[in-house]
Design an enzyme around this catalytic site. Structure first.
Site, PDB file in Angstrom:
ATOM      1  N   ARG A 131      -0.116  -0.579  11.824  1.00 53.07           N
ATOM      2  CA  ARG A 131      -0.030  -1.892  11.197  1.00 53.07           C
ATOM      3  C   ARG A 131      -0.782  -2.942  11.999  1.00 53.07           C
ATOM      4  O   ARG A 131      -1.398  -3.855  11.428  1.00 53.07           O
ATOM      5  CB  ARG A 131       1.440  -2.268  11.013  1.00 53.07           C
ATOM      6  CG  ARG A 131       2.087  -1.467   9.907  1.00 53.07           C
ATOM      7  CD  ARG A 131       3.592  -1.602   9.829  1.00 53.07           C
ATOM      8  NE  ARG A 131       4.085  -0.896   8.649  1.00 53.07           N
ATOM      9  CZ  ARG A 131       5.360  -0.707   8.366  1.00 53.07           C
ATOM     10  NH1 ARG A 131       6.300  -1.173   9.190  1.00 53.07           N
ATOM     11  NH2 ARG A 131       5.740  -0.050   7.275  1.00 53.07           N
ATOM     12  N   TYR A 134      -1.903  -1.199   1.962  1.00 52.18           N
ATOM     13  CA  TYR A 134      -1.581   0.044   2.667  1.00 52.18           C
ATOM     14  C   TYR A 134      -0.901  -0.207   4.010  1.00 52.18           C
ATOM     15  O   TYR A 134      -0.868  -1.326   4.493  1.00 52.18           O
ATOM     16  CB  TYR A 134      -2.776   0.993   2.779  1.00 52.18           C
ATOM     17  CG  TYR A 134      -4.041   0.577   3.474  1.00 52.18           C
ATOM     18  CD1 TYR A 134      -4.080  -0.337   4.516  1.00 52.18           C
ATOM     19  CD2 TYR A 134      -5.252   1.176   3.099  1.00 52.18           C
ATOM     20  CE1 TYR A 134      -5.249  -0.655   5.158  1.00 52.18           C
ATOM     21  CE2 TYR A 134      -6.444   0.860   3.737  1.00 52.18           C
ATOM     22  CZ  TYR A 134      -6.431  -0.064   4.769  1.00 52.18           C
ATOM     23  OH  TYR A 134      -7.608  -0.362   5.399  1.00 52.18           O
ATOM     24  N   GLU A 135      -0.332   0.870   4.577  1.00 57.17           N
ATOM     25  CA  GLU A 135       0.530   0.815   5.763  1.00 57.17           C
ATOM     26  C   GLU A 135       1.730  -0.099   5.540  1.00 57.17           C
ATOM     27  O   GLU A 135       2.211  -0.764   6.454  1.00 57.17           O
ATOM     28  CB  GLU A 135      -0.262   0.365   6.999  1.00 57.17           C
ATOM     29  CG  GLU A 135      -1.355   1.312   7.423  1.00 57.17           C
ATOM     30  CD  GLU A 135      -0.868   2.707   7.786  1.00 57.17           C
ATOM     31  OE1 GLU A 135       0.356   2.875   8.005  1.00 57.17           O
ATOM     32  OE2 GLU A 135      -1.709   3.624   7.839  1.00 57.17           O
ATOM     33  N   GLY A 136       2.246  -0.109   4.311  1.00 60.30           N
ATOM     34  CA  GLY A 136       3.373  -0.956   3.951  1.00 60.30           C
ATOM     35  C   GLY A 136       2.871  -2.272   3.409  1.00 60.30           C
ATOM     36  O   GLY A 136       2.204  -3.033   4.116  1.00 60.30           O
ATOM     37  N   GLN A 162       6.388  -5.870   4.779  1.00 57.58           N
ATOM     38  CA  GLN A 162       6.348  -6.428   6.131  1.00 57.58           C
ATOM     39  C   GLN A 162       7.284  -7.627   6.234  1.00 57.58           C
ATOM     40  O   GLN A 162       7.971  -7.815   7.248  1.00 57.58           O
ATOM     41  CB  GLN A 162       4.920  -6.862   6.474  1.00 57.58           C
ATOM     42  CG  GLN A 162       3.863  -5.798   6.349  1.00 57.58           C
ATOM     43  CD  GLN A 162       4.190  -4.543   7.127  1.00 57.58           C
ATOM     44  OE1 GLN A 162       4.526  -4.610   8.304  1.00 57.58           O
ATOM     45  NE2 GLN A 162       4.122  -3.411   6.467  1.00 57.58           N
TER      46      GLN A 162
END
Length: 582
Positions: A294, A431-433, A438
């Site tokens: 992240r 992407y990546e959450g 977040q």
């Protein structure tokens, strides 16, 4: 379009005048932590990336080609990757035990910023490899580390992270890929994965997949996930690629942007893999990697912010259009254009300090001998990670749009190259959450950990900085104190609402809260940068810093109070209302 140039003066200012790099002195496991080394890294990498990679950005937008299960990356990628790898840049921040240079994590992120500004699609290939290596180093056996890490860290082999499936995006509890133990101690992996960046390409001889899957007797949900190392080619006796494994790329995606990065659908059809870490500890193994990934995505956003800012300023300084109110001939003299440029500079430079400070805290958390300092540094990493990921990527979209606006109609066509920034940037928010996830992570997890210790440390540090500020910094100290007061109150009330089980309001307003926190953090950054620039020998640099700090304090920090008010409003009625008529 203005040619990209590494922002070496900005980097030097942060490393020498703002960040206290002496805190890294003597950390075990790092070979060099001084200003000169890190600036040398930026300068050398910058020269290579400016000349060799930046010119490939426009042509890389034509995308990858898929045929017969093979992916061909854009023209120029293989040659530059080979040059980048042979120069030793892939492993600069990795352990010397496996062939890395063992420089600080911060040094690696400086190089990553340069890569992402020059060509963010290309940056995903070494970036995913670094994430794969970090995951293996964190949880795999010594035998697996020795087998795979030297090849990954040298860049001779590439790596991926294989999490997402058609039915399992953000909800990893829905992962269905299966792993069955074999007589020789390996596992047979079956399943489909989608949206796999770098899943197949022509840059390296082998690709190592870090795969999330379930054992037959695993408990349901995320508690039943395990992680496996699955190479494209099984390593031979000498460590070179041997027999092809039963994993293949089925297709690549056709996307809005980031077209030079191969986004693959992967099929594992009885592929041979090895368990990395303990069985049913996959989610823990992945989260070791996720924070670092992240931060990496935030760096991608920062890189695009810098690219957009350089492009807009360069164009505004040379474009004549109309007569400005001050009589100037160039569009930079028009007030609205000046507003946009100041906004872009203020956000980019403030976000750079946020990301660099977070990277430095990673180094302290990993290597400092004092457990109390490691604990405090880890608090900063935990708190800052959702800010870095969300704020920098949201800003990349915003600044990409502003770069188009500054260019006018010329920005909307491909010739200038700025519309590509906006298209490349949007995926970073997903992407990546997603950035909404977040924000939920910040509100529901980070504010609750250790009784909110990390947020309290932030408030105390900003308060100390305000107390010590020089009298002529009052133009930013006042708005910053107001922002901290509003954020502190909102934080306390959110924490209490979650403890009381009334979390709907905080969930509905968590994105506003994350932005309020990010703006306050950048206000703190601008206070530090404004004070550090007062003694800078370059008068124009000093004046530019004051202008950006003044803009941020008067036009951005003032947003914090109403963002916090939004966060605290009840959302119960809104959640009951339909979103559309029948």
């Amino acid at each position: 379009m203005t040619a990209y140039r590494a922002p070496l003066r900005e980097m030097e200012f942060l490393l020498k005048d703002v960040l206290d790099l002496s805190r890294l002195d003597g950390l075990g496991g790092l070979t060099a932590t001084d200003n000169e080394t890190l600036l040398g890294v930026a300068s050398e990498a910058g020269r290579l990336i400016e000349s060799g990679l930046a010119p490939l950005r426009a042509s890389s937008d034509m995308g990858c080609h898929f045929e017969g299960g093979q992916v061909r990356t854009p023209e120029g990628y293989p040659a530059f990757y080979r040059q980048f790898r042979e120069a030793g840049w892939c492993g600069i921040a990795h352990a010397a035990e496996y062939g890395g240079a063992e420089l600080p994590f911060l040094a690696g992120k400086i190089v990553d910023e340069l890569l992402c500004s020059a060509n963010v699609a290309f940056a995903l290939y070494p970036g995913l490899t670094a994430s794969c290596a970090e995951a293996i180093e964190a949880c795999a056996s010594d035998e697996l580390k020795q087998r795979y890490l030297p090849k990954l860290i040298s860049g001779e082999w590439a790596g991926t992270m294989c999490l997402t499936e058609p039915q399992a995006g953000s909800d990893l509890a829905a992962v269905r890929a299966r792993a069955v133990l074999q007589a020789d101690g390996s596992y047979s992996i079956d399943g489909s994965k989608i949206f796999i960046s770098s899943g197949e390409h022509d840059l390296t001889d082998n690709i190592v997949h870090f795969v999330l899957a379930r054992l037959p007797d695993a408990p349901p949900g995320i508690r039943g996930l395990s992680t496996f190392i699955v190479p494209k080619f099984l390593p031979g006796a000498e460590g070179s690629p041997g027999v092809a494994n039963a994993v293949r790329c089925v297709s690549i995606e056709h996307k809005m942007g980031l077209n030079g990065s191969a986004t693959c659908a992967m099929a594992f059809e009885g592929a041979t893999g090895w368990l990395a870490g303990e069985a049913n500890h996959g989610i823990q193994n992945m989260f070791v990697m996720m924070n670092m990934a992240r931060i990496m995505v935030g760096i991608q956003g920062l890189g695009l912010c810098e690219l957009a800012t350089q492009a807009a300023i360069g164009y505004a300084l040379e474009r004549k259009q109309g007569k400005a109110l001050n009589g100037g001939e160039f569009i930079v003299d028009h007030p609205d254009v000046r507003r946009m440029l100041l906004h872009m500079r203020a956000v980019t430079e403030g976000a750079r300090l946020l990301t660099y400070e977070t990277a430095m805290q990673v180094d302290l958390a990993r290597h400092h001998p004092d457990p109390e300092i490691r604990e405090e540094a880890q608090d900063w990493v935990e708190l800052n990670t959702p800010l870095v990921k969300s704020f920098c990527t949201d800003s990349a979209v915003e600044l990409g749009s502003l770069a188009i606006q500054v260019h006018g109609g010329h920005g909307y066509i491909r010739e200038q190259g700025v519309e590509q920034i906006l298209r490349d940037a949007k995926i970073l928010c997903l992407y990546e959450g997603t950035n909404g996830i977040q924000a939920m992570d910040l509100v529901r997890r980070k504010l609750q950990q250790n009784d909110g210790r990390a947020a309290l440390r932030f408030f105390d540090r900003v308060g100390e900085a305000c107390d010590k500020a020089a009298d002529d910094s009052g133009y930013i100290v006042g708005p910053l104190r107001d922002a901290v007061d509003a954020l502190r109150d909102a934080t306390s009330r959110i924490q209490q609402s979650i403890r009381d089980g009334a979390a709907t309001a905080s969930a509905f307003g968590c994105v506003d809260y994350l932005r309020a926190f990010s703006l306050t953090y950048l206000g703190y950054n601008w206070l530090r940068m404004a004070e550090a620039s007062v003694s800078h020998p370059d008068v124009s640099f000093r004046d530019a810093k004051r202008a950006a700090a003044l803009y941020f304090s008067t036009r951005q920090l003032t947003q914090v109070s109403w963002l916090c008010a939004n966060t605290l409003q009840s959302a119960d009625e809104l959640m009951r209302l339909p979103v559309a008529s029948s």
